[in-house]
Design a protein around this motif. Structure first.
Motif, short mmCIF file in Angstrom:
data_model
loop_
_atom_site.label_atom_id
_atom_site.label_comp_id
_atom_site.label_asym_id
_atom_site.label_seq_id
_atom_site.Cartn_x
_atom_site.Cartn_y
_atom_site.Cartn_z
N ARG A 55 0.83 -1.20 0.00
CA ARG A 55 0.00 0.00 0.00
C ARG A 55 0.86 1.25 0.00
NH1 ARG A 55 -5.18 -0.95 1.61
NH2 ARG A 55 -5.54 0.93 0.35
N ALA A 56 0.24 2.36 -0.35
CA ALA A 56 0.96 3.63 -0.45
C ALA A 56 1.50 4.08 0.91
CB ALA A 56 0.05 4.71 -1.03
N ASP A 57 0.85 3.65 1.98
CA ASP A 57 1.31 4.07 3.32
C ASP A 57 2.43 3.19 3.86
OD1 ASP A 57 0.01 1.72 3.89
OD2 ASP A 57 -1.53 2.61 5.15
N GLY A 58 2.93 2.28 3.01
CA GLY A 58 4.04 1.42 3.41
C GLY A 58 3.62 0.10 4.00
N THR A 59 2.34 -0.09 4.26
CA THR A 59 1.87 -1.36 4.81
C THR A 59 1.72 -2.40 3.70
OG1 THR A 59 -0.45 -0.74 4.57
CG2 THR A 59 0.64 -0.17 6.66
N THR A 60 1.65 -3.64 4.12
CA THR A 60 1.41 -4.72 3.16
C THR A 60 0.15 -5.47 3.57
OG1 THR A 60 2.77 -6.31 4.39
CG2 THR A 60 3.87 -4.99 2.69
N ARG A 61 -0.47 -6.10 2.59
CA ARG A 61 -1.66 -6.91 2.85
C ARG A 61 -1.52 -8.22 2.07
NH1 ARG A 61 -7.40 -6.44 3.66
NH2 ARG A 61 -8.13 -8.61 3.59
N LYS A 62 -1.68 -9.31 2.75
CA LYS A 62 -1.67 -10.61 2.11
C LYS A 62 -3.11 -11.04 1.86
CE LYS A 62 2.68 -12.03 4.26
NZ LYS A 62 3.49 -11.83 3.04
N MET A 63 -3.36 -11.60 0.70
CA MET A 63 -4.70 -12.04 0.33
C MET A 63 -4.65 -13.43 -0.31
SD MET A 63 -6.68 -8.72 -1.22
CE MET A 63 -7.37 -7.48 -0.13
N GLN A 64 -5.83 -14.06 -0.35
CA GLN A 64 -5.93 -15.39 -0.95
C GLN A 64 -7.12 -15.44 -1.92
OE1 GLN A 64 -6.09 -18.03 2.50
NE2 GLN A 64 -3.87 -18.27 2.45
N PRO A 65 -7.06 -14.66 -2.99
CA PRO A 65 -8.14 -14.72 -3.98
C PRO A 65 -8.08 -16.03 -4.77
CG PRO A 65 -6.35 -13.39 -4.82
CD PRO A 65 -5.99 -13.74 -3.40
N ARG A 66 -9.22 -16.47 -5.25
CA ARG A 66 -9.23 -17.68 -6.07
C ARG A 66 -8.81 -17.39 -7.51
NH1 ARG A 66 -13.60 -18.45 -2.70
NH2 ARG A 66 -15.16 -17.65 -4.18
N HIS A 67 -8.94 -16.14 -7.91
CA HIS A 67 -8.60 -15.76 -9.28
C HIS A 67 -7.79 -14.47 -9.27
CE1 HIS A 67 -11.76 -18.57 -10.75
NE2 HIS A 67 -12.42 -18.14 -9.70
N VAL A 68 -6.78 -14.40 -10.12
CA VAL A 68 -6.04 -13.17 -10.38
C VAL A 68 -6.17 -12.86 -11.87
CG1 VAL A 68 -3.77 -12.06 -10.47
CG2 VAL A 68 -4.40 -13.47 -8.49
N VAL A 69 -6.63 -11.65 -12.17
CA VAL A 69 -6.75 -11.19 -13.55
C VAL A 69 -5.70 -10.12 -13.78
CG1 VAL A 69 -8.24 -10.18 -15.30
CG2 VAL A 69 -9.23 -11.66 -13.53
#
Length: 595
Positions: free
Chosen positions: A291-305
């Protein structure tokens, strides 16, 4: 054999009746007389769950019955809400063209059949081209029109969250991950996200730019679209009727911002997709977002486009001696405006659209410009020549024209563009002769197929002339051949003749790297190798790995013009919905799971 008749509506209706009967037959005895020997069938998900083209009657007769047995297509009839059957000329051939609709075991579709006489069979009317395209899935129709959601006005909770509260909570993803993560917020990302939204698929768009639309807003100052407004509408929200014929970049960027709000799309700006890996056991991705504020986010989507464009990484070729140059060097993607270079000299290396537009912008700002040609280039005037391929969009409905665009098999599309290119050459003869006189190297695409197929195979190599070619032909913008440059020196480029082209600025309008390199960067070598080439045709009849399931489960690609994204986002979204609903296997396979 199809009965002969002078009534084209009767002829088309008769063919559809016999076609439906033939598909229900256990053999091809009834089907064989319906197809011209030189026929083409393009199926877009409706019968095969693939985007595929089959050429020649004998091949169609081998493949079509098996797909029909699984999908049970039925209820074929002329669509009274579309353009009625008519006589047309497509790819230089006179034909009867009819738009029809039909159903399968899982969906509803539209199609186009074109009938021509078979001279080897007493001029009996037979199918020359056939399109069968999935329109919607039964039980999973889009929420619009009479099925639109009623919203809070029907049943208000005065103490609960209002619409804005709910929108903010939806976009924050504090308690969930999206089903689909779309990487890239241009026309491709917005189109697929809007389609998925209408199908009830939780979708998040991420883009590293600070503001929605910046991928257009931050391009060079003078940019406008090179095709006309009637071709370029976004799904569900056509541009207003008072918009200019050629849309300025900032106007389009602002529309994208409004589109995200109006279509209620979840969009994270200032967010970089750092990469991910696929969990085969659980059928989801493990991805990381910065993210722009320097944080990170981990996600588990079933699809990436991946909706990052035909090519996302600037091509910065190794040019011997360029580091000797003491002035400013930038890739065309970093160029914004020529005003800072007034009274100075510039070399623009590359003669595609960006190279020409930047050269013209610098010239209009008072810079002395030399355009450096690396390879032969297709030149066509923006009007009328460059618009000939979009002529159908000047009349009729957008829906009909999109279906017509989908209906043309590759072989006939090439034939059509050869004819268009020949017409363009005649219209542009004065300009092309002038360019040849000053040494500009021209070409007209592989096999004379023109600019459209240059775009579809390599993403560039052409220029829509809005004045720069005239400046080159007149000598107002100088021309040099890259092959004549011996090396670069602090003051510019030294030619093999001994002359030096002095410069303060060098712009590398050298295009972009293939998209598979971005896949390698984001997902690693193994996934890049599994997916293979992206865009272009290879040995097939369809764009490689575009708008369809790929060898890597859960990884999808969408790119192209606004029209391509509008049309193909529907088909990509239907596949993702079918997978989520259990109608279609996640892995690429020979057949779909019809229920």
């Amino acid at each position: 054999m199809l009965d002969k008749t002078d009534d084209i509506s009767v002829a088309a209706d008769n063919w559809l009746v016999q076609f439906e009967d033939a598909l229900a037959s256990p053999d091809d005895v009834l089907l064989k007389p319906l197809f011209h020997p030189d026929s083409h069938w393009r199926d877009v998900l409706a019968l095969s769950w693939n985007i595929q083209t089959v050429n020649r009657a004998f091949a169609i007769l081998e493949e079509l019955p098996a797909h029909a047995l699984r999908s049970t297509p039925h209820n074929f009839r002329i669509d009274a809400d579309r353009a009625p059957p008519r006589r047309v000329v497509r790819a230089g051939t006179n034909a009867i063209e009819a738009i029809f609709k039909f159903e399968t075991s899982v969906g509803r579709g539209h199609g186009i059949v074109r009938l021509i006489p078979d001279t080897t069979d007493d001029n009996s009317l037979k199918a020359w081209t056939l399109l069968t395209a999935l329109e919607e899935l039964k039980g999973f129709e889009e929420q619009q029109g009479h099925t639109r959601p009623r919203g809070q006005a029907y049943s208000r909770d005065f103490r609960g969250p209002n619409w804005l509260d709910l929108r903010k909570a939806s976009a924050e993803y504090t308690d969930r991950d999206p089903d689909v993560l779309v990487v890239g917020g241009g026309q491709a990302g917005l189109a697929i996200a809007a389609r998925l939204k209408q199908l009830g698929i939780d979708t998040l768009i991420v883009d590293r730019e600070a503001r929605v639309g910046d991928n257009w807003r931050k391009r060079y100052h003078a940019l406008t679209l090179h095709n006309q407004v009637q071709v370029n509408h976004m799904p569900y929200m056509p541009f207003p009727p008072n918009w200019p014929v050629y849309i300025p970049k900032d106007k389009l960027a602002n529309w994208f911002e409004a589109y995200v709000d109006a279509m209620e799309l979840n969009f994270w700006t200032g967010t970089e997709f750092a990469g991910g890996s696929y969990d085969d056991a659980h059928g989801h991705w493990n991805v990381e977002l910065r993210r722009a504020d320097g944080t990170t986010r981990k996600m588990q989507p079933r699809h990436v486009v991946l909706a990052t464009g035909v090519s996302g990484i600037p091509n910065l070729p190794e040019i011997p001696g360029l580091t000797n140059f003491s002035g400013k060097v930038m890739h065309s993607s970093r160029y914004e405006d020529g005003e800072d270079w007034s009274g100075k000299r510039a070399l623009v290396i590359g003669t595609g659209n960006s190279g020409h537009d930047i050269a013209q912008d610098l010239h209009s700002s008072g810079a002395g410009v030399t355009l450096v040609q690396r390879s032969s280039t297709l030149i066509t005037n923006i009007e009328p020549s460059a618009q000939l391929s979009y002529a159908a969009y000047n009349e009729g409905s957008l829906e009909d024209n999109d279906l017509i665009a989908s209906s043309m098999p590759l072989a006939l599309a090439k034939r059509s563009h050869v004819l268009i290119t020949e017409q363009s050459k005649e219209l542009d003869k004065t300009l092309l002769d002038g360019l040849a006189r000053v040494g500009f190297r021209l070409d007209f695409g592989d096999g004379g197929t023109g600019w459209q197929f240059k775009y579809l195979t390599r993403g560039g190599g052409y220029y829509f002339n809005v004045g720069c070619s005239d400046l080159v032909a007149d000598g107002a913008i100088k021309l040099a051949q890259f092959a004549d440059i011996e090396t670069f020196v602090p003051e510019g480029a030294r030619l093999k003749s001994g002359e030096t082209l002095t410069a303060d600025l060098i712009v590398l309008a050298t295009g972009y790297r293939p998209q598979e390199e971005l896949v390698r960067k984001l997902f690693g070598e193994a996934i890049a190798a599994r997916v293979g080439p992206i865009w272009g045709f290879g040995d097939g009849q369809e764009l490689r790995n575009m708008y369809t399931r790929t060898p890597q489960p859960g990884l999808w690609f969408i790119a192209g013009s606004l029209a391509q994204c509008r049309i193909n986002s529907q088909y990509l979204a239907l596949q993702i919905k079918a997978i989520e609903a259990g109608l279609l296997p996640r892995d690429v396979g020979p057949v779909a799971k019809f229920t």
